[in-house]
Design a protein around this motif. Structure first.
Motif, PDB file in Angstrom:
ATOM      1  N   ALA A  20       0.835  -1.202   0.000  1.00 61.54           N
ATOM      2  CA  ALA A  20       0.000   0.000   0.000  1.00 61.54           C
ATOM      3  C   ALA A  20       0.865   1.245   0.000  1.00 61.54           C
ATOM      4  O   ALA A  20       2.052   1.205   0.331  1.00 61.54           O
ATOM      5  N   TRP A  21       0.254   2.359  -0.371  1.00 63.14           N
ATOM      6  CA  TRP A  21       0.989   3.631  -0.398  1.00 63.14           C
ATOM      7  C   TRP A  21       0.310   4.714   0.410  1.00 63.14           C
ATOM      8  O   TRP A  21       0.863   5.785   0.593  1.00 63.14           O
ATOM      9  N   ASP A  22      -0.895   4.434   0.922  1.00 59.99           N
ATOM     10  CA  ASP A  22      -1.580   5.399   1.776  1.00 59.99           C
ATOM     11  C   ASP A  22      -2.617   4.660   2.611  1.00 59.99           C
ATOM     12  O   ASP A  22      -2.761   3.432   2.519  1.00 59.99           O
ATOM     13  N   HIS A  23      -3.346   5.431   3.415  1.00 60.56           N
ATOM     14  CA  HIS A  23      -4.316   4.840   4.325  1.00 60.56           C
ATOM     15  C   HIS A  23      -5.431   4.120   3.585  1.00 60.56           C
ATOM     16  O   HIS A  23      -5.807   2.989   3.915  1.00 60.56           O
ATOM     17  N   ALA A  24      -5.970   4.764   2.548  1.00 57.65           N
ATOM     18  CA  ALA A  24      -7.095   4.181   1.822  1.00 57.65           C
ATOM     19  C   ALA A  24      -6.701   2.879   1.135  1.00 57.65           C
ATOM     20  O   ALA A  24      -7.454   1.895   1.169  1.00 57.65           O
ATOM     21  N   SER A  25      -5.534   2.851   0.501  1.00 58.83           N
ATOM     22  CA  SER A  25      -5.129   1.626  -0.192  1.00 58.83           C
ATOM     23  C   SER A  25      -4.909   0.484   0.795  1.00 58.83           C
ATOM     24  O   SER A  25      -5.261  -0.666   0.523  1.00 58.83           O
ATOM     25  N   ALA A  26      -4.354   0.775   1.956  1.00 59.83           N
ATOM     26  CA  ALA A  26      -4.143  -0.264   2.965  1.00 59.83           C
ATOM     27  C   ALA A  26      -5.471  -0.793   3.490  1.00 59.83           C
ATOM     28  O   ALA A  26      -5.670  -2.007   3.615  1.00 59.83           O
ATOM     29  N   ARG A  27      -6.400   0.108   3.801  1.00 57.42           N
ATOM     30  CA  ARG A  27      -7.705  -0.319   4.308  1.00 57.42           C
ATOM     31  C   ARG A  27      -8.482  -1.107   3.265  1.00 57.42           C
ATOM     32  O   ARG A  27      -9.169  -2.085   3.585  1.00 57.42           O
ATOM     33  N   ALA A  28      -8.377  -0.693   1.998  1.00 57.80           N
ATOM     34  CA  ALA A  28      -9.082  -1.403   0.941  1.00 57.80           C
ATOM     35  C   ALA A  28      -8.525  -2.820   0.779  1.00 57.80           C
ATOM     36  O   ALA A  28      -9.279  -3.780   0.592  1.00 57.80           O
ATOM     37  N   GLY A  69      -0.116   1.773  11.205  1.00 57.21           N
ATOM     38  CA  GLY A  69       0.271   0.795  12.214  1.00 57.21           C
ATOM     39  C   GLY A  69      -0.838   0.277  13.103  1.00 57.21           C
ATOM     40  O   GLY A  69      -0.711  -0.804  13.681  1.00 57.21           O
ATOM     41  N   SER A  70      -1.924   1.030  13.215  1.00 55.10           N
ATOM     42  CA  SER A  70      -3.037   0.583  14.062  1.00 55.10           C
ATOM     43  C   SER A  70      -4.144  -0.071  13.252  1.00 55.10           C
ATOM     44  O   SER A  70      -5.223  -0.326  13.770  1.00 55.10           O
ATOM     45  N   GLY A  71      -3.897  -0.354  11.982  1.00 60.08           N
ATOM     46  CA  GLY A  71      -4.915  -0.947  11.121  1.00 60.08           C
ATOM     47  C   GLY A  71      -5.180  -2.411  11.437  1.00 60.08           C
ATOM     48  O   GLY A  71      -4.403  -3.062  12.149  1.00 60.08           O
ATOM     49  N   PRO A  72      -6.262  -2.960  10.885  1.00 61.31           N
ATOM     50  CA  PRO A  72      -6.636  -4.355  11.145  1.00 61.31           C
ATOM     51  C   PRO A  72      -5.862  -5.335  10.266  1.00 61.31           C
ATOM     52  O   PRO A  72      -6.446  -6.164   9.563  1.00 61.31           O
ATOM     53  N   TYR A  73      -4.561  -5.253  10.286  1.00 61.67           N
ATOM     54  CA  TYR A  73      -3.696  -6.108   9.486  1.00 61.67           C
ATOM     55  C   TYR A  73      -2.289  -6.041  10.087  1.00 61.67           C
ATOM     56  O   TYR A  73      -1.997  -5.182  10.921  1.00 61.67           O
ATOM     57  N   LEU A  74      -1.439  -6.934   9.655  1.00 59.68           N
ATOM     58  CA  LEU A  74      -0.037  -6.926  10.073  1.00 59.68           C
ATOM     59  C   LEU A  74       0.741  -6.070   9.078  1.00 59.68           C
ATOM     60  O   LEU A  74       0.646  -6.284   7.866  1.00 59.68           O
ATOM     61  N   LEU A  75       1.497  -5.116   9.585  1.00 62.10           N
ATOM     62  CA  LEU A  75       2.158  -4.141   8.730  1.00 62.10           C
ATOM     63  C   LEU A  75       3.662  -4.372   8.637  1.00 62.10           C
ATOM     64  O   LEU A  75       4.354  -4.443   9.651  1.00 62.10           O
ATOM     65  N   SER A  76       4.154  -4.478   7.400  1.00 58.77           N
ATOM     66  CA  SER A  76       5.590  -4.548   7.147  1.00 58.77           C
ATOM     67  C   SER A  76       5.987  -3.309   6.354  1.00 58.77           C
ATOM     68  O   SER A  76       5.327  -2.949   5.373  1.00 58.77           O
ATOM     69  N   VAL A  77       7.057  -2.661   6.760  1.00 56.33           N
ATOM     70  CA  VAL A  77       7.445  -1.377   6.183  1.00 56.33           C
ATOM     71  C   VAL A  77       8.701  -1.510   5.323  1.00 56.33           C
ATOM     72  O   VAL A  77       9.712  -2.058   5.770  1.00 56.33           O
ATOM     73  N   ASP A  78       8.607  -0.999   4.092  1.00 55.26           N
ATOM     74  CA  ASP A  78       9.778  -0.915   3.223  1.00 55.26           C
ATOM     75  C   ASP A  78      10.594   0.295   3.658  1.00 55.26           C
ATOM     76  O   ASP A  78      10.184   1.440   3.461  1.00 55.26           O
ATOM     77  N   ALA A  79      11.750   0.040   4.227  1.00 53.66           N
ATOM     78  CA  ALA A  79      12.587   1.114   4.768  1.00 53.66           C
ATOM     79  C   ALA A  79      13.843   1.333   3.945  1.00 53.66           C
ATOM     80  O   ALA A  79      14.857   1.819   4.468  1.00 53.66           O
ATOM     81  N   GLU A  80      13.788   0.984   2.643  1.00 56.89           N
ATOM     82  CA  GLU A  80      14.946   1.137   1.763  1.00 56.89           C
ATOM     83  C   GLU A  80      16.181   0.550   2.438  1.00 56.89           C
ATOM     84  O   GLU A  80      16.168  -0.600   2.857  1.00 56.89           O
ATOM     85  N   ASP A  81      17.252   1.327   2.587  1.00 50.83           N
ATOM     86  CA  ASP A  81      18.468   0.800   3.215  1.00 50.83           C
ATOM     87  C   ASP A  81      18.540   1.118   4.705  1.00 50.83           C
ATOM     88  O   ASP A  81      19.584   0.967   5.337  1.00 50.83           O
ATOM     89  N   GLY A  82      17.407   1.556   5.271  1.00 46.74           N
ATOM     90  CA  GLY A  82      17.379   1.958   6.673  1.00 46.74           C
ATOM     91  C   GLY A  82      17.654   3.432   6.864  1.00 46.74           C
ATOM     92  O   GLY A  82      17.711   3.915   7.992  1.00 46.74           O
ATOM     93  N   TYR A  83      17.871   4.151   5.743  1.00 47.47           N
ATOM     94  CA  TYR A  83      18.070   5.610   5.735  1.00 47.47           C
ATOM     95  C   TYR A  83      19.337   6.059   6.438  1.00 47.47           C
ATOM     96  O   TYR A  83      19.456   7.207   6.842  1.00 47.47           O
ATOM     97  N   SER A  84      20.287   5.146   6.573  1.00 46.23           N
ATOM     98  CA  SER A  84      21.546   5.519   7.214  1.00 46.23           C
ATOM     99  C   SER A  84      22.574   4.415   7.009  1.00 46.23           C
ATOM    100  O   SER A  84      22.220   3.239   6.845  1.00 46.23           O
ATOM    101  N   ASP A  85      23.848   4.792   7.023  1.00 45.58           N
ATOM    102  CA  ASP A  85      24.930   3.816   7.007  1.00 45.58           C
ATOM    103  C   ASP A  85      25.397   3.480   8.425  1.00 45.58           C
ATOM    104  O   ASP A  85      26.324   2.688   8.595  1.00 45.58           O
ATOM    105  N   ASP A  86      24.751   4.083   9.406  1.00 44.09           N
ATOM    106  CA  ASP A  86      25.071   3.812  10.812  1.00 44.09           C
ATOM    107  C   ASP A  86      24.086   2.761  11.337  1.00 44.09           C
ATOM    108  O   ASP A  86      22.889   3.029  11.447  1.00 44.09           O
TER     109      ASP A  86
END
Length: 260
Positions: A20-28, A69-86
């Motif tokens: 999903a890319w927003d609230h509506a797409s995730a809920r749908a 994160g509070s939706g009625p589903y299990l959420l996995s987040v694409d975090a690219e490379d973690g946004y840091s080299d640390d």
């Protein structure tokens, strides 16, 4: 009965993870019966007018995770490379995702040093042990053969990754061989024209992601609809009503069925 995100990767049925890319797409998507939903970094970046894969969308990604994160589903987040080299900063971001309800994170190596990516994975697992870490290697997108893929995935699973993701891999024999070489659930990116879900399951794949496909198809449908209207033709295809989309916001005043 399956109760955790990790268990979905070991269930009898292949895990199909729409993004999903927003609230509506995730809920749908949740309304269609998907128990787990991921986010797409391209959708997040495009909505913000930022490039994808450039580590520029940390705040936008966290903001979306807070929304979903509070939706009625299990959420996995694409975090690219973690946004840091640390690794410590990546671990801190992972803790923030857990705090807003995420149960999984996708971390990509971008063909950087495998030792650095392994250190990020280890730091995340130490800081957020319950977070499902899906370690992605970009060998089939950015260059590198089967041998390098195996070496990288071996380093990532030894660092504590819960799942392994190889987007761009579509050849059935190579997929089957990789399944045998790794000790974690293998995630493949769905490719139109590539192996079907049933075929991927037979090969031993445990998770199939849709990535940015749904977002790109939605954008394509919007452009097609606008073109049809401009050409004085009635657009085809299905579209939710205004009221149906408005209701996905969970607003208490969503009582009308028509609108702008």
């Amino acid at each position: 009965m399956t109760t955790t995100f990790a268990e979905l990767h070991h269930d009898d049925e292949l895990l199909l993870l729409p993004n999903a890319w927003d609230h509506a797409s995730a809920r749908a998507l949740a309304a269609e019966g998907f128990a787990a939903i991921g986010t797409t970094s391209l959708g997040v970046a495009a909505a913000a007018g930022l490039p994808d894969g450039a580590s520029d969308t940390r705040d936008e990604t966290l903001r979306l995770a807070l929304t979903l994160g509070s939706g009625p589903y299990l959420l996995s987040v694409d975090a690219e490379d973690g946004y840091s080299d640390d690794p410590d900063e990546v671990a801190e971001f992972a803790q923030q995702l857990v705090a807003v309800g995420a149960v999984g994170i996708n971390l990509e190596d971008r063909l950087g040093p495998p030792a650095l990516h392994a250190a990020k994975i280890a730091a995340v697992k130490a800081a957020a042990p319950g977070l499902f870490v899906n370690a992605r290697t970009d060998t089939y997108w950015l260059g590198g053969g089967a041998s390098e893929t195996r070496d990288r995935l071996d380093a990532y699973q030894r660092a504590g990754a819960d799942g392994l993701f190889v987007p761009g891999l579509t050849e059935p024999r190579e997929i089957a061989a990789l399944v045998k070489d790794v000790d974690r659930p293998l995630n493949i990116l769905y490719t139109p024209g590539g192996p079907t879900l049933a075929h991927l399951a037979d090969l031993g794949v445990r998770r199939v992601s849709l990535g940015s496909l749904l977002y790109r198809r939605a954008l394509g449908a919007a452009l097609e609809t606008a073109g049809e209207i401009r050409a004085a033709r009635v657009p085809g295809g299905a579209a939710p009503s205004y009221g149906e989309v408005d209701a996905l916001s969970r607003r208490s005043d969503a009582t009308h069925s028509d609108g702008p």
